[in-house]
Enzyme design. Structure first.
Site, mmCIF file in Angstrom:
data_model
loop_
_atom_site.group_PDB
_atom_site.id
_atom_site.type_symbol
_atom_site.label_atom_id
_atom_site.label_comp_id
_atom_site.label_asym_id
_atom_site.label_seq_id
_atom_site.Cartn_x
_atom_site.Cartn_y
_atom_site.Cartn_z
ATOM 1 N N SER A 100 52.402 30.005 49.020
ATOM 2 C CA SER A 100 51.262 29.805 47.510
ATOM 3 C C SER A 100 50.829 28.404 47.040
ATOM 4 C CB SER A 100 51.864 30.447 46.423
ATOM 5 O OG SER A 100 53.397 29.671 46.485
ATOM 6 N N ALA A 101 51.646 27.293 47.476
ATOM 7 C CA ALA A 101 51.592 25.950 46.963
ATOM 8 C C ALA A 101 50.517 25.618 47.441
ATOM 9 C CB ALA A 101 52.372 26.003 47.673
ATOM 10 N N PRO A 102 49.748 24.679 46.543
ATOM 11 C CA PRO A 102 49.956 24.409 45.070
ATOM 12 C C PRO A 102 49.572 25.006 43.729
ATOM 13 C CG PRO A 102 47.817 23.617 45.560
ATOM 14 C CD PRO A 102 48.361 24.017 46.868
ATOM 15 N N GLY A 103 48.771 26.544 44.846
ATOM 16 C CA GLY A 103 49.066 27.550 43.315
ATOM 17 C C GLY A 103 47.385 27.956 43.245
ATOM 18 N N GLY A 104 46.173 27.744 43.962
ATOM 19 C CA GLY A 104 44.905 27.926 43.523
ATOM 20 C C GLY A 104 44.978 28.968 44.295
ATOM 21 N N LYS A 105 45.514 29.984 44.849
ATOM 22 C CA LYS A 105 45.017 31.276 44.813
ATOM 23 C C LYS A 105 45.867 31.976 44.374
ATOM 24 C CE LYS A 105 43.594 30.837 50.256
ATOM 25 N NZ LYS A 105 44.458 29.066 49.871
ATOM 26 N N CYS A 137 43.151 27.993 57.312
ATOM 27 C CA CYS A 137 42.411 26.415 57.428
ATOM 28 C C CYS A 137 41.679 25.743 58.827
ATOM 29 C CB CYS A 137 42.496 25.949 56.106
ATOM 30 S SG CYS A 137 44.367 25.453 56.710
ATOM 31 N N ASP A 167 48.573 32.823 53.482
ATOM 32 C CA ASP A 167 47.727 31.532 53.571
ATOM 33 C C ASP A 167 48.523 31.527 54.886
ATOM 34 O OD1 ASP A 167 45.623 30.366 54.502
ATOM 35 O OD2 ASP A 167 46.287 29.072 52.032
ATOM 36 N N ASP A 220 61.834 31.850 53.626
ATOM 37 C CA ASP A 220 61.430 31.593 54.256
ATOM 38 C C ASP A 220 60.782 33.119 55.064
ATOM 39 O OD1 ASP A 220 60.102 31.420 56.663
ATOM 40 O OD2 ASP A 220 62.257 31.004 58.097
#
Length: 706
Positions: free
Chosen positions: A440-445, A564, A507, A490
């Site tokens: 999840s980092a940095p938290g946009g999604k 990506c 992601d 993990d």
């Protein structure tokens, strides 16, 4: 003598005197002192008497000019304003006493002698009352009087003096034609064309330039038509090849495209190695060779040199791409294999251009309309990204730092790439659900999902790197997301840590070949081993993500896998592996309105036909980071009963029925008894002897046998 007798009108003056005094004011109006001054008549200074007689036109033209000068001088010297006739009058004594225009004369005797010669012999002239500089009178250039008199502007002296010679020069060019038709020599002169293009566009050269451009375009069109007609007669190309060749030739025309066949031979592998040892060829050579290779590979049958294989052109092009754009040979070839030849060059070029700056509106705190208005008031130029998202804004330019505005600090928006919107839009979390973001980092999604869920339900934001959870937590607090739980595990441990999620977003960590414009180090630090390790990790994570989804969820049961990256090893190969390892999982439509479908086959590898439901995004096509999105629907597992398995072993034909996966209480009984004995020991109670030896170890054995 009485008053009336004193002012009595005398005898009429001769006709010549009357003409001479016509422009003078009357003595009655000037008063006693002025009347006495008028007795000394002033003469108009002229060039010479014979010049006056031979050129009466000059006198006629100079007369209004002298009158205008006398008027301007009278206005400045007279203490009181008078009528126009009085303004044209000037006293001789005043003119003699003035020092204006006489600086070059040193002695008083010379001044008087010069004035005497100038102020006599002009009785035939009608103009009187002149005062001014002698340089204004002795005109050296007589060409100013060649033009008709009505073309002169007599409004002021400042305009007359510079404009008269200019009009005389312009009049010499009146015989020239107004339209300049370019000749063959003009068209072939590159230097003259360049000078015309550099000069300003005027009414004279505008039509000439237009005609030259039309002539050049006509010649080019004629040449192209002849080439295509000749090719059709030869029958060497089909219709599609003709269209492709026409496009390529139009682009390459004027850039040395024809010289490529003769002037730039294809280098051999040994020559390329020698160039690398010498530090590489110059930029112009590489560009010319790349254009030639693209042109040949676009229609190899027609443009290829004799004795040259297609692989040689491909190898040369990849070598030039790696040296020109800065890729290592392995990655340049890997990316080159994904596209046709011309599109591959477009992909490399797009990676050199930064992607547009985009922001995502935080609907928990504001609306996109209000946010856009607030940022516009701060000097930000922006507009909505597109119809596919209702929270995105594209920033073109900003007079303030877009990441330090009061709106940003208040959590009204998040700096986020447009491609990062796509996985969340495909997942479409609903309010009240349990959702897992495995990386999840940095938290946009994560914050995007929390906003879509309207701060209801629970979002588990996990990241394996504990240091990155700091930025994740900061963004969660800044954007006001109250339903987020941050954890650091993990991702491969998640089915054991916690499961039963309605939706899962993975992601996955990838090579970053889709974000080369942001991180140019990807060009050189990726090798074949990196892709193998990343692909193996992604396959492990996707299986764990599938196992974490609750199959019988009433509202969900979906998994979205995204990267990506644009390589097949990290996208289609991983998804196809998951479909083979988890038969109860199937691909569904992502719900995204744009994007290219995924590959169903690539370089000899054949994947499932359902992979066409996945979506690919490219920087040179969609103007966003390279991205891949796939959406799974997780269903219940099918399990075969033991009786049915025994019947099948005996040869009986029975249908296999699917049963729901449930817990077996008999398997848990030994664990419960052992836990009870431990609690009794802790309390100091007497523990009864075990009925069976090592029930904990026996239970797994029984479960394995079953």
């Amino acid at each position: 003598m009485g008053r009336r007798a004193k002012n009595k009108q005398g005898d009429p003056s001769p006709l010549g005197d009357a003409r001479e005094n016509a422009g003078r004011p009357s003595q009655k109006k000037l008063g006693k002192r002025k009347a006495d001054d008028v007795e000394a008549p002033s003469k108009r200074p002229a060039k010479k008497a014979r010049e006056s007689e031979s050129k009466p036109v000059k006198s006629a033209l100079a007369k209004p000019k002298a009158a205008a000068k006398g008027e301007a001088k009278a206005k400045s010297d007279k203490p009181k304003p008078t009528k126009s006739k009085q303004a044209r009058f000037e006293d001789q004594d005043e003119g003699a006493g003035s020092s204006e225009g006489w600086e070059d004369v040193e002695e008083d005797e010379d001044i008087q002698a010069h004035a005497k010669s100038l102020f006599h012999g002009s009785d035939d002239e009608e103009v009187v009352g002149f005062e001014g500089d002698l340089n204004d009178l002795e005109i050296e250039d007589d060409d100013m009087f060649n033009a008709p008199a009505q073309e002169l502007d007599l409004g002021s002296d400042e305009e007359d003096e510079p404009e008269l010679p200019t009009k005389g020069r312009k009049s010499k060019q009146r015989d020239r034609p107004l339209k300049i038709i370019p000749t063959g020599s003009d068209a072939s002169s590159d230097d003259s064309d360049e000078e015309d293009e550099d000069g300003p566009i005027t009414m004279k050269n505008m039509e000439a330039r237009s005609r030259a451009l039309d002539a050049t375009a006509a010649r080019e069109a004629k040449l192209n038509a002849e080439e295509i007609r000749q090719a059709e007669l030869d029958g060497e190309m089909s219709d599609d090849d003709l269209a492709d060749a026409d496009d390529i030739d139009m682009d390459e025309e004027g850039e040395g495209g024809e010289e490529g066949e003769e002037g730039s031979p294809l280098p051999t592998a040994e020559e390329l190695e020698e160039e690398k040892k010498r530090g590489g060829p110059d930029v112009q050579t590489v560009q010319r060779r790349m254009r030639e290779c693209v042109r040949v590979l676009g229609n190899f049958k027609k443009y290829a040199a004799k004795g040259r294989a297609r692989s040689e052109y491909v190898h040369t092009l990849i070598s030039d791409v790696s040296s020109y754009y800065g890729y290592n040979d392995f990655l340049a070839e890997k990316l080159f294999q994904l596209f046709p030849v011309a599109e591959a060059i477009e992909f490399y070029e797009a990676n050199e251009i930064p992607r547009p700056v985009t922001i995502r509106t935080n609907t928990l705190r504001t609306r996109r309309r209000d946010l856009a208005q607030a940022l516009i008031n701060r000097g930000v130029n922006l507009e909505p990204i597109g119809k596919w998202t209702n929270v995105g804004l594209q920033v073109f330019e900003s007079s303030v730092p877009i990441g330090a505005t009061p709106e940003y600090l208040a959590g009204h928006y998040m700096l986020q790439a447009a491609s990062s919107f796509l996985p969340v839009i495909a997942l479409a979390p609903q309010p009240g659900e349990r959702v897992l973001d495995m990386a999840s980092a940095p938290g946009g999604k994560t914050t995007h999902m929390a906003a879509l869920m309207q701060n209801t339900g629970v979002v588990f934001a996990n990241d394996a790197n504990k240091a990155r959870t700091k930025s994740l937590t900061a963004n969660v607090h800044r954007l006001g997301c109250k339903n987020v739980v941050v954890c650091s595990y993990d991702g491969r441990e998640f089915p054991k840590v916690i499961g039963g999620f309605d939706r899962v977003l993975l992601d996955a960590p990838c090579s970053g070949t889709g974000v080369i414009s942001k991180d140019a180090s990807v060009k050189t630090n990726k090798s074949e081993r990196d892709f193998a390790l990343l692909s193996h990790l992604q396959k492990q994570l996707i299986l764990c993500a599938i196992d974490s989804v609750q199959a019988d969820s009433k509202t969900g049961g979906f998994l979205v896998y995204s990267t990506c990256s644009v390589t097949v090893d990290e996208n289609e190969a991983v998804v196809d592996y998951a479909l083979r390892k988890r038969p109860h999982v199937k691909l569904v439509d992502t719900g995204l309105e744009f994007g290219r479908p995924g590959f169903t086959s690539f370089r000899g590898k054949t994947f499932s036909d359902k992979l066409s439901l996945t979506r690919r995004f490219y920087p040179h096509v969609h103007n966003m980071d390279g991205f891949y999105v796939a959406k799974f629907k997780v269903e219940r597992r099918a399990k075969v009963k033991p009786a049915q398995a025994a019947a099948e072993a005996d040869g009986a034909d029975m249908d296999v029925e699917a049963v729901a996966v449930a817990f077996d209480e008999s398997e848990d009984q030994p664990y419960l008894e052992e836990t009870k004995r431990k609690r009794m020991k802790q309390k100091g109670l007497r523990v009864p002897p075990r009925s069976k030896v090592a029930p904990v170890a026996a239970a797994p054995a029984e479960a394995a046998a079953a």
